[in-house]
Design a protein around this motif. Structure first.
Motif, PDB file in Angstrom:
ATOM      1  N   VAL A 150      50.706  68.588 101.153  1.00  0.00           N
ATOM      2  CA  VAL A 150      51.260  67.504 101.131  1.00  0.00           C
ATOM      3  C   VAL A 150      50.256  66.249 101.285  1.00  0.00           C
ATOM      4  CG1 VAL A 150      52.475  68.403 102.854  1.00  0.00           C
ATOM      5  CG2 VAL A 150      53.494  66.952 101.691  1.00  0.00           C
ATOM      6  N   ALA A 151      50.730  65.117 101.125  1.00  0.00           N
ATOM      7  CA  ALA A 151      50.244  64.097 101.012  1.00  0.00           C
ATOM      8  C   ALA A 151      50.975  63.102 102.047  1.00  0.00           C
ATOM      9  CB  ALA A 151      49.591  63.090 100.688  1.00  0.00           C
ATOM     10  N   GLU A 152      50.106  62.800 103.856  1.00  0.00           N
ATOM     11  CA  GLU A 152      50.948  61.424 104.857  1.00  0.00           C
ATOM     12  C   GLU A 152      50.627  59.993 103.993  1.00  0.00           C
ATOM     13  OE1 GLU A 152      51.466  59.881 108.896  1.00  0.00           O
ATOM     14  OE2 GLU A 152      49.226  60.926 108.078  1.00  0.00           O
ATOM     15  N   ALA A 153      50.983  59.830 103.244  1.00  0.00           N
ATOM     16  CA  ALA A 153      51.074  58.465 102.808  1.00  0.00           C
ATOM     17  C   ALA A 153      51.568  56.637 102.267  1.00  0.00           C
ATOM     18  CB  ALA A 153      50.425  58.353 101.486  1.00  0.00           C
ATOM     19  N   TRP A 154      51.539  56.168 104.074  1.00  0.00           N
ATOM     20  CA  TRP A 154      52.315  55.445 104.314  1.00  0.00           C
ATOM     21  C   TRP A 154      52.340  54.839 103.396  1.00  0.00           C
ATOM     22  CZ3 TRP A 154      56.452  56.169 107.898  1.00  0.00           C
ATOM     23  CH2 TRP A 154      56.154  56.991 109.038  1.00  0.00           C
ATOM     24  N   VAL A 155      53.128  54.488 101.622  1.00  0.00           N
ATOM     25  CA  VAL A 155      52.787  54.035 100.788  1.00  0.00           C
ATOM     26  C   VAL A 155      53.742  52.686 100.433  1.00  0.00           C
ATOM     27  CG1 VAL A 155      50.681  54.659 100.203  1.00  0.00           C
ATOM     28  CG2 VAL A 155      52.483  55.567  98.702  1.00  0.00           C
ATOM     29  N   GLU A 156      53.848  52.690  99.631  1.00  0.00           N
ATOM     30  CA  GLU A 156      55.360  52.045  99.268  1.00  0.00           C
ATOM     31  C   GLU A 156      55.148  52.676  98.222  1.00  0.00           C
ATOM     32  OE1 GLU A 156      56.669  48.222  98.957  1.00  0.00           O
ATOM     33  OE2 GLU A 156      55.795  49.361 100.975  1.00  0.00           O
ATOM     34  N   PRO A 157      57.463  52.483  97.988  1.00  0.00           N
ATOM     35  CA  PRO A 157      57.705  54.001  97.128  1.00  0.00           C
ATOM     36  C   PRO A 157      56.961  54.510  95.669  1.00  0.00           C
ATOM     37  CG  PRO A 157      59.211  53.299  98.643  1.00  0.00           C
ATOM     38  CD  PRO A 157      58.535  52.783  99.075  1.00  0.00           C
ATOM     39  N   SER A 158      56.345  52.809  95.558  1.00  0.00           N
ATOM     40  CA  SER A 158      56.251  53.621  93.534  1.00  0.00           C
ATOM     41  C   SER A 158      54.802  53.681  93.584  1.00  0.00           C
ATOM     42  CB  SER A 158      56.615  51.729  93.364  1.00  0.00           C
ATOM     43  OG  SER A 158      55.770  50.996  93.857  1.00  0.00           O
ATOM     44  N   ARG A 159      53.911  53.890  95.209  1.00  0.00           N
ATOM     45  CA  ARG A 159      52.859  54.709  94.437  1.00  0.00           C
ATOM     46  C   ARG A 159      53.194  55.933  95.012  1.00  0.00           C
ATOM     47  NH1 ARG A 159      48.798  51.438  92.561  1.00  0.00           N
ATOM     48  NH2 ARG A 159      47.081  51.838  94.798  1.00  0.00           N
ATOM     49  N   THR A 179      55.889  62.896  88.677  1.00  0.00           N
ATOM     50  CA  THR A 179      55.210  63.734  88.162  1.00  0.00           C
ATOM     51  C   THR A 179      55.418  65.256  87.544  1.00  0.00           C
ATOM     52  OG1 THR A 179      55.009  63.738  90.433  1.00  0.00           O
ATOM     53  CG2 THR A 179      53.646  61.564  89.507  1.00  0.00           C
ATOM     54  N   GLY A 180      56.340  65.449  87.546  1.00  0.00           N
ATOM     55  CA  GLY A 180      56.827  66.981  88.360  1.00  0.00           C
ATOM     56  C   GLY A 180      56.744  67.569  89.588  1.00  0.00           C
ATOM     57  N   SER A 181      56.663  66.786  90.753  1.00  0.00           N
ATOM     58  CA  SER A 181      56.013  66.753  91.489  1.00  0.00           C
ATOM     59  C   SER A 181      58.068  67.846  92.731  1.00  0.00           C
ATOM     60  CB  SER A 181      55.489  65.784  92.761  1.00  0.00           C
ATOM     61  OG  SER A 181      55.811  66.705  94.129  1.00  0.00           O
ATOM     62  N   SER A 182      57.626  67.906  93.910  1.00  0.00           N
ATOM     63  CA  SER A 182      59.188  68.144  94.102  1.00  0.00           C
ATOM     64  C   SER A 182      59.409  67.283  95.508  1.00  0.00           C
ATOM     65  CB  SER A 182      59.921  69.499  94.239  1.00  0.00           C
ATOM     66  OG  SER A 182      58.801  70.036  95.761  1.00  0.00           O
ATOM     67  N   ASN A 183      60.637  67.117  95.870  1.00  0.00           N
ATOM     68  CA  ASN A 183      61.220  66.140  96.824  1.00  0.00           C
ATOM     69  C   ASN A 183      60.551  66.536  98.389  1.00  0.00           C
ATOM     70  OD1 ASN A 183      62.095  63.072  96.537  1.00  0.00           O
ATOM     71  ND2 ASN A 183      62.807  64.172  95.290  1.00  0.00           N
ATOM     72  N   THR A 184      60.353  65.862  99.325  1.00  0.00           N
ATOM     73  CA  THR A 184      60.024  65.918 100.563  1.00  0.00           C
ATOM     74  C   THR A 184      61.149  65.945 101.382  1.00  0.00           C
ATOM     75  OG1 THR A 184      57.991  64.059 100.798  1.00  0.00           O
ATOM     76  CG2 THR A 184      56.748  66.699 100.086  1.00  0.00           C
ATOM     77  N   TRP A 185      61.995  65.733 101.931  1.00  0.00           N
ATOM     78  CA  TRP A 185      62.970  65.045 102.627  1.00  0.00           C
ATOM     79  C   TRP A 185      62.473  65.313 104.472  1.00  0.00           C
ATOM     80  CZ3 TRP A 185      65.192  62.431 100.142  1.00  0.00           C
ATOM     81  CH2 TRP A 185      65.608  62.330  98.448  1.00  0.00           C
ATOM     82  N   VAL A 186      62.084  64.377 105.369  1.00  0.00           N
ATOM     83  CA  VAL A 186      62.252  64.315 106.708  1.00  0.00           C
ATOM     84  C   VAL A 186      62.835  63.662 107.575  1.00  0.00           C
ATOM     85  CG1 VAL A 186      59.812  63.475 105.620  1.00  0.00           C
ATOM     86  CG2 VAL A 186      60.217  64.244 108.227  1.00  0.00           C
ATOM     87  N   PHE A 187      63.405  64.122 108.398  1.00  0.00           N
ATOM     88  CA  PHE A 187      64.136  63.758 109.387  1.00  0.00           C
ATOM     89  C   PHE A 187      63.357  63.514 111.189  1.00  0.00           C
ATOM     90  CE2 PHE A 187      68.019  64.226 107.643  1.00  0.00           C
ATOM     91  CZ  PHE A 187      68.396  63.029 106.861  1.00  0.00           C
ATOM     92  N   HIS A 192      53.886  58.409  93.543  1.00  0.00           N
ATOM     93  CA  HIS A 192      53.766  59.318  92.821  1.00  0.00           C
ATOM     94  C   HIS A 192      51.720  60.090  92.822  1.00  0.00           C
ATOM     95  CE1 HIS A 192      53.164  55.659  90.587  1.00  0.00           C
ATOM     96  NE2 HIS A 192      52.460  56.431  90.229  1.00  0.00           N
ATOM     97  N   ARG A 193      51.628  58.492  92.378  1.00  0.00           N
ATOM     98  CA  ARG A 193      49.761  58.898  92.284  1.00  0.00           C
ATOM     99  C   ARG A 193      49.301  60.204  93.786  1.00  0.00           C
ATOM    100  NH1 ARG A 193      46.571  54.909  94.911  1.00  0.00           N
ATOM    101  NH2 ARG A 193      45.254  55.458  94.019  1.00  0.00           N
ATOM    102  N   TYR A 194      49.806  60.243  94.966  1.00  0.00           N
ATOM    103  CA  TYR A 194      49.385  61.781  95.561  1.00  0.00           C
ATOM    104  C   TYR A 194      50.213  62.905  95.461  1.00  0.00           C
ATOM    105  CZ  TYR A 194      48.322  57.352  98.270  1.00  0.00           C
ATOM    106  OH  TYR A 194      47.186  56.205  98.407  1.00  0.00           O
ATOM    107  N   ALA A 195      51.379  62.453  94.568  1.00  0.00           N
ATOM    108  CA  ALA A 195      51.913  64.156  94.207  1.00  0.00           C
ATOM    109  C   ALA A 195      51.410  64.247  93.278  1.00  0.00           C
ATOM    110  CB  ALA A 195      53.421  63.442  94.465  1.00  0.00           C
ATOM    111  N   ALA A 196      51.113  63.921  92.168  1.00  0.00           N
ATOM    112  CA  ALA A 196      50.753  64.005  91.109  1.00  0.00           C
ATOM    113  C   ALA A 196      50.042  65.256  91.136  1.00  0.00           C
ATOM    114  CB  ALA A 196      49.956  62.701  90.140  1.00  0.00           C
ATOM    115  N   PRO A 197      50.308  66.457  90.521  1.00  0.00           N
ATOM    116  CA  PRO A 197      49.670  67.915  90.037  1.00  0.00           C
ATOM    117  C   PRO A 197      48.053  67.766  89.899  1.00  0.00           C
ATOM    118  CG  PRO A 197      51.218  67.142  88.149  1.00  0.00           C
ATOM    119  CD  PRO A 197      50.847  66.575  89.119  1.00  0.00           C
ATOM    120  N   SER A 198      47.113  66.240  89.596  1.00  0.00           N
ATOM    121  CA  SER A 198      46.023  66.022  89.584  1.00  0.00           C
ATOM    122  C   SER A 198      45.529  66.169  91.120  1.00  0.00           C
ATOM    123  CB  SER A 198      44.997  65.595  88.309  1.00  0.00           C
ATOM    124  OG  SER A 198      46.233  64.058  88.267  1.00  0.00           O
TER     125      SER A 198
END
Ligand code: NOJ
Ligand code: CA
Length: 578
Positions: free
Chosen positions: A277-286, A328-336, A288-294
């Motif tokens: 799981v990526a800790e990536a502080w990127v724009e939401p529209s980006r 991407t077919g990934s699943s969500n990651t919710w965190v508070f 999926h690049r980290y969440a891709a199965p590849s």
């Protein structure tokens, strides 16, 4: 309802080799130095984690994410790693690690470890070698060294500021400077160097071979950098920081795909494949690049963490993230909550003048050292409602140690006890993140609230008296405690596995259907969020200031984040129905 006692929790089934186990997992983050201390030296350790596996088991989590436990001088809470393939002697040994993972697995709990690839510590053997080696040497090429600027070469190569404050360049005394985007004790690696790449593949295999189930990747958006001269100014970088085309010289660059494709090949050597799981502080529209199965397969979304307690914001965020994972077919990651932000029980109780940035601004009210005034009861009430909503969402839920107790942020740590580099480099203006890293209270009347053993009162950060009411033994005995709410919610959540759809009730129950269920008024209310999961589950949250009637036809209440008010859903309350 009776509270499950930690020591009597039923053993969970042995881990099956399900490659999708992570998709809807409840993952509990352990910040090891503050979880449980097995030898009374005031520092939580790995045998401490092992001793509390029955507690984790009674909580009902699916996996633990363990923050760094590697040898470290703690310039940044362990995110300054001296050696990626060992255990900090202050926290135990590799044998202790093996015992811990065996105990977790025996309890049906997976283990994700933190990998810190953007930077090592300045005590890492490679960085020491780089310092001892001449300019232009292969040893220096593993990090980012540049010549100084100015007539006598004493000026840093650029005016870049580090994230913890101060220059991002540190001189080494021979005319060169090295780059550190975080603390000076955290030199950035050069990811164009093949040895750096190879070494991280070795580290991934080292831990995967020891049985770890996955990796949380620190600063995943930062590894690839373009330092071609001339370097842009700090102001230009700040302007570019929201770039969504991979053009920023430091963050979110396209070359990351190639790095993570190599990692993916390593993950897939194992059965089941290791997850990341990526800790990536990127724009939401980006994201999926980290969440891709590849790529890494999953990426944190910190959107709810940054939102106000507000129905419209929550709904927009949920919709946007459901769309993002569909790419991407990934699943969500919710965190508070996590070890970097003000705990959500406190955030939601801070005064409403958080400034332009809403909840984010509020979060920094505390870390900026301003008034720690907040409404603890109100904050906790909202936090419980928000968490129950989150635990009904499709995707995985990341929980931070102590949030299951409703622990507040500790605002009044004396300056002399502070540890966070943010505090020292701001300097003293931003108090930093120590307030969410205070050792957990296990027993209300024991020294250090039972954090240590045999009556030891040592605690590496001071615990406030107010922690007594949140102690595990107190909450264990109270059926309405936050701990028992989490336990019941996590147990019920297991029934939602395998079902990743969400339908907003105001869209599905329109017109006659809504009238027939008596829910028209409720579902029309802009302050109410109501959704259904296909298995017939419903979650309804009242974000408003007044109670809303809860028609019986909407279902039978199976869990509520707070007491219901004569059949009505009170403000800041979530209810689950079936
Ligand atoms: C993100 C980690 O969560 C944080 O604690 C750390 O300070 C930075 N990355 C640098 O490693
Ligand atoms: Ca210890």
């Amino acid at each position: 309802m009776t509270a499950a006692h930690p020591s009597t929790a039923p053993a969970r089934t042995v881990l099956a080799s399900d490659p999708d186990w992570w998709r809807q997992a409840a993952v509990y983050q352990i910040y090891p130095r503050s979880f449980a201390d097995s030898n009374g030296d005031g520092i939580g350790d790995l045998p401490g984690v092992t001793s509390r596996v029955p507690y984790l088991s009674s909580l009902g989590i699916d996996a633990v994410w363990l923050s760094p436990f590697y040898p470290s001088a703690l310039a940044d809470g362990g995110y300054d790693v001296d050696d990626y393939r060992d255990v900090d002697p202050k926290l135990g040994t590799l044998a202790d690690f093996d015992e811990m993972i065996a105990a977790l697995h025996a309890a049906g709990i997976r283990l994700i470890v933190d990998i810190v690839p953007n930077h090592s510590s300045n005590r890492h053997a490679w960085f020491q070698e780089a310092l001892a080696s001449p300019k232009g040497s292969p040893a220096r090429d593993r990090y980012i060294f540049r010549d100084g600027e100015g007539p006598d070469g004493t000026e840093p190569p650029s005016d870049w500021q580090s994230i913890f404050g101060g220059s991002a360049w540190e001189p080494v005394g021979d005319g060169q400077f090295y780059l550190h985007l975080f603390a000076p004790e955290q030199p950035d690696f050069n990811w164009h160097n093949p040895e750096v790449r190879e070494d991280f593949l070795r580290t991934l295999r080292f831990w995967a071979d020891r049985g770890v189930d996955g990796f949380r990747v620190d600063v995943a958006h930062g590894l690839a950098k373009d330092l071609t001269a001339p370097l842009r100014s700090h102001a230009e970088l700040m302007e570019m920081r929201l770039a969504t085309d991979g053009s920023h010289p430091l963050w979110d660059r396209e070359e990351l795909d190639e790095i993570y494709a190599e990692w993916r090949a390593v993950f897939n050597e194992y059965q089941p494949p290791r997850i990341a799981v990526a800790e990536a502080w990127v724009e939401p529209s980006r994201r999926h690049r980290y969440a891709a199965p590849s790529s890494l397969g999953q990426a944190f979304n910190f959107d709810l963490l940054r939102a106000d307690f507000d129905a419209a914001q929550f709904r927009a965020i949920i919709d946007q993230n459901l769309e993002s994972v569909a790419l991407t077919g990934s699943s969500n990651t919710w965190v508070f909550s996590n070890h970097d932000v003000v705990r959500h029980a406190t955030r939601y109780g801070l005064p409403a003048d958080g400034g332009d940035e809403g909840a984010v601004g509020k979060a920094w009210l505390l870390s900026g050292g301003r008034s720690p005034e907040y409404d603890a009861e109100f904050g906790l009430r909202r936090a419980r409602a928000a968490t129950l909503l989150m635990l009904a969402l499709p995707g995985s839920a990341y929980l931070y140690q102590g949030e299951e107790l409703g622990l507040p942020e500790v605002a009044d740590i004396p300056d002399s006890a502070r540890q966070d580099p943010t505090f020292f480099r701001s300097p003293g203006v931003d108090v930093g993140r120590d307030g969410c890293r205070v050792p957990l209270p296990w027993e209300a009347s024991a020294p250090a609230f039972g954090f240590g053993v045999d009556g030891s009162d040592a605690s590496h950060l001071p615990q406030p008296e107010s922690f007594a009411r949140y102690a595990v033994d107190v909450e264990d005995a109270d059926p309405d405690s936050t701990l028992n709410l989490y336990r019941r919610a996590l147990a019920l959540r297991h029934e939602l596995q395998g079902d990743e759809k969400l339908v907003w009730l105001d869209e599905s129950l329109v017109g006659a259907d809504a009238d027939a269920s008596g829910g028209a008024a409720l579902l029309d209310d802009a302050e109410v969020l109501a959704f259904e999961r296909p298995s017939g589950w419903r979650s309804i949250t009242n974000f408003g200031d007044t109670p809303v009637p809860l028609p019986a036809a909407l279902g039978r209440v199976v869990l509520a984040s707070g007491p219901l008010d004569d059949g009505a859903l009170p403000p800041a309350t979530t209810v689950w129905l079936r």
